[in-house]
Enzyme design. Structure first.
Site, PDB file in Angstrom:
ATOM      1  N   SER B 156       0.842  -1.197   0.000  1.00 18.35           N
ATOM      2  CA  SER B 156       0.000   0.000   0.000  1.00 18.35           C
ATOM      3  C   SER B 156       0.882   1.253   0.000  1.00 18.35           C
ATOM      4  CB  SER B 156      -0.939  -0.049   1.200  1.00 18.35           C
ATOM      5  OG  SER B 156      -1.971   0.881   1.077  1.00 18.35           O
ATOM      6  N   ASP B 321      -8.958  -6.539  -4.433  1.00 18.82           N
ATOM      7  CA  ASP B 321      -8.550  -5.242  -3.888  1.00 18.82           C
ATOM      8  C   ASP B 321      -9.130  -4.142  -4.772  1.00 18.82           C
ATOM      9  OD1 ASP B 321      -7.285  -2.967  -2.940  1.00 18.82           O
ATOM     10  OD2 ASP B 321      -5.257  -3.795  -3.060  1.00 18.82           O
ATOM     11  N   HIS B 354      -8.082  -5.267  -0.102  1.00 24.45           N
ATOM     12  CA  HIS B 354      -6.787  -4.620   0.115  1.00 24.45           C
ATOM     13  C   HIS B 354      -6.073  -5.215   1.336  1.00 24.45           C
ATOM     14  CE1 HIS B 354      -3.880  -1.437  -0.425  1.00 24.45           C
ATOM     15  NE2 HIS B 354      -4.063  -0.966   0.788  1.00 24.45           N
TER      16      HIS B 354
END
Lengths: 394, 394
Positions: B156, B321, B354
């Site tokens: 991320s 995601d 995610h």
């Protein structure tokens, strides 16, 4: 202000408040002893009262679907679809649009006076379900002398009402048009609603829903609720096209003022909404969404729930709608097919996400028009002389 | 508290505060005259200081990535991937993990004392960019005597730092592992961040960021921010599997208490976070995300931005995601291919959205392991005797 309305507009309209005095039992176990519905109608009811169409509104909608109010230059929320020569053609149909119970535009709801106390209902107004609304709408149909709708039509939460009509009153509608809806909310849908509710109910100006008594408005909560909602109405692609990473100042400012265009847009939308909508109504509407689950009464078998419907269905979904994606409309489609019902289904290619259902996208309007012609053709022939000397509700 | 740590744990760990006194110029135009970084290290640095790996954290992360603190029974946030015999193998590598500047876990940041005023920095702490972080991390590498990382790894926002390392310091890393990231935020990503920022900054307990002075915490704002964030970390499918429409009471209650399991879960997550994280840091981290756009300096041509990188890239994305979808990782892939760089790309099938990047999904760990073996094999051979008599940073 417009001096002259567009040719395909229904022109100047006026709402009417219709009072009902027969008690309405609700799903929550409580009863509304009396209530008012704010209603607008467009076009003329034919002699046989067989050309009527009911429009059901979505989360933040109301009765003002088409035409203009005196002094206003902005038409009703679905003016693009309702008017002479438009998809929902006022030359052919008598169209009824109402503000649902619990709304904040004049129908009985949290911001209206509770006749028993003389004060606003506030949080004492009962929570409503889609079923409750449909019951109240059936009473409205009775009041207008409409035994059977040509069609019940709605988008999003409005589509859920249309679907519930077909289940609860199978004989009272010939067509059911469900646009950008779902047979029930997903956990993610509920989660977004819960963020909105928490934002509102934790706003210090909410006062447990009695903000009217404090001359206060939970503006921040409503703003946040609308901002979250708005993101779910638009598509990722649509936002990319519309805003990209454009910056108002043209460069990074390293502060917390709106930097990217999308931030200003959302703040503007949120702030505008926060002074225009009622917080208790917002809470109630999101709960009605969460609670909608017609299959739940039928052992969670949607086909079973739809077993006795007699309306013909038209389902429309939009490719980039991720709030109620085409997949969700196909769940309704599959259940109708399984129940051996007549159903048409169209997926409209559009970058506008869930919002698309309110936008006159050419392909969408073509399909809408074509299906409405079919609905018009289904008006019993002996009465197919719409509006010649019919009842005019205004 | 555990009496004994699992065999594949790095065991008891202790953070160290490293003070830097050389002024750090920042993208915003301001300068940090001095600053502290909280750091943890695992494994041993080899004699040639060539087996070091930098772990970069995401939005709400910190330096405690692996092992246990005295008295704690919960390990660091990436303990599933870091340890003896694990993907990031402490038998082979010397691993460095830090709390970024602006964080709230001991590194210089809004909740730490500003040496110039003797009070918390609060909103006066400068906004940081991913580039600023990478510069501060390069200083940390200098301090530890690490000229070139075996790899810089992050998920991320952490993946964005890894990418920036490869661009800013091409000679200082041999491998760059970018997991569940994107080359820049989309308008939708920014929009969700802005909702979180509005929720925090409009909380009456925020006091323009000076809540420390009022012994207050903008709990509601942080809770709402985390709730929104959490929805974007999970997938629609994952939420459906995990919560569905399960109701705690088994039936509709017609009130505003949590009704569906997903509501209780989100409230719990939000409330827990609201007392554990710093609001100013949350604002700063979301801004660093919004601002990340390495292509912007290269006429918005990402391939051009990557033209001079010499690290080999490993990109990993997760099918469900939707915060940083596989499509976004493929943008990085395409740019690397266009720039004729060595790159591997894997899309891991997972329902966890995610969040998957933090979860030891078997297929993900297999791929991670395999690539880490390659990274280990790339440690210059004459020094490939990790940790025999190396520098141990603790």
């Amino acid at each position: 202000m417009l001096n002259k309305f567009p040719d395909d507009s229904v022109g100047l309209v006026e709402p009417q408040a219709i009072k009902f005095t027969e008690a309405l039992p609700l799903a929550c176990g409580r009863t509304l002893d009396q209530y008012t519905l704010m209603v607008e109608t467009y076009g003329k009811l034919n002699t046989d009262r067989s050309n009527a169409i009911l429009i059901c509104h979505a989360l933040s909608g109301h009765h003002h679907a088409a035409g203009y109010y005196e002094g206003d230059n902005k038409p009703g929320w679905w003016d693009s679809a309702i008017g002479p020569g438009k998809a929902v053609d006022t030359n052919k149909f008598f169209i009824v649009s109402l503000n649902n119970l619990g709304g904040c535009h004049g129908s009985s709801g949290p911001n209206q006076t509770d006749p028993q106390t003389g004060k606003p209902y506030g949080p004492d107004f009962p929570l409503m379900t889609v079923k409750d609304w449909v019951t109240s709408q059936a009473r409205l149909a009775d009041h207008l002398g409409i035994n059977q709708w040509s069609a019940v039509i709605g988008g999003s939460l409005g589509g859920m009402q249309a679907m519930q009509w077909a289940i609860t009153y199978p004989e009272r509608l010939r067509h059911c048009m469900v646009i950008a809806a779902a047979p029930k909310l997903s956990a993610q849908n509920i989660a977004f609603n819960e963020v909105a509710r928490q934002a509102i109910s934790k706003d210090p100006h909410f006062y447990s829903g009695r903000y009217y008594d404090h001359n206060a408005v939970p503006k921040t909560g409503l703003m946040l609720a609308r901002m979250v909602g708005h993101i779910t109405y638009l598509s990722d692609d649509g936002m990319r096209e519309k805003f990209g990473r454009e910056m108002s100042a043209g460069k990074l400012m390293f502060d917390f003022n709106p930097q990217f265009e999308v931030e200003s847009y959302l703040q503007y939308q949120g702030e505008r909404f926060s002074t225009a909508f009622d917080a208790n109504t917002y809470l109630l509407m999101t709960k009605a969404l969460d609670y909608f689950d017609p299959a739940a009464d039928f052992n969670h078998d949607l086909a079973k729930a739809l077993e006795h419907v007699s309306a013909k269905f038209m389902l429309i979904a939009f490719t980039t709608d991720w709030r109620f994606s085409p997949e969700r409309s196909r769940e309704i489609l599959d259940a109708l097919v399984e129940a051996k019902k007549e159903v048409s289904y169209t997926e409209v290619d559009s970058p506008q996400g869930h919002d698309a259902f309110l936008i006159p996208i050419p392909r969408y309007m073509e399909i809408f028009n074509a299906y409405m012609s079919r609905i018009a053709a289904d008006i019993p022939t002996e009465t197919n002389t719409a509006g010649q000397e019919g009842y005019h509700a205004r």
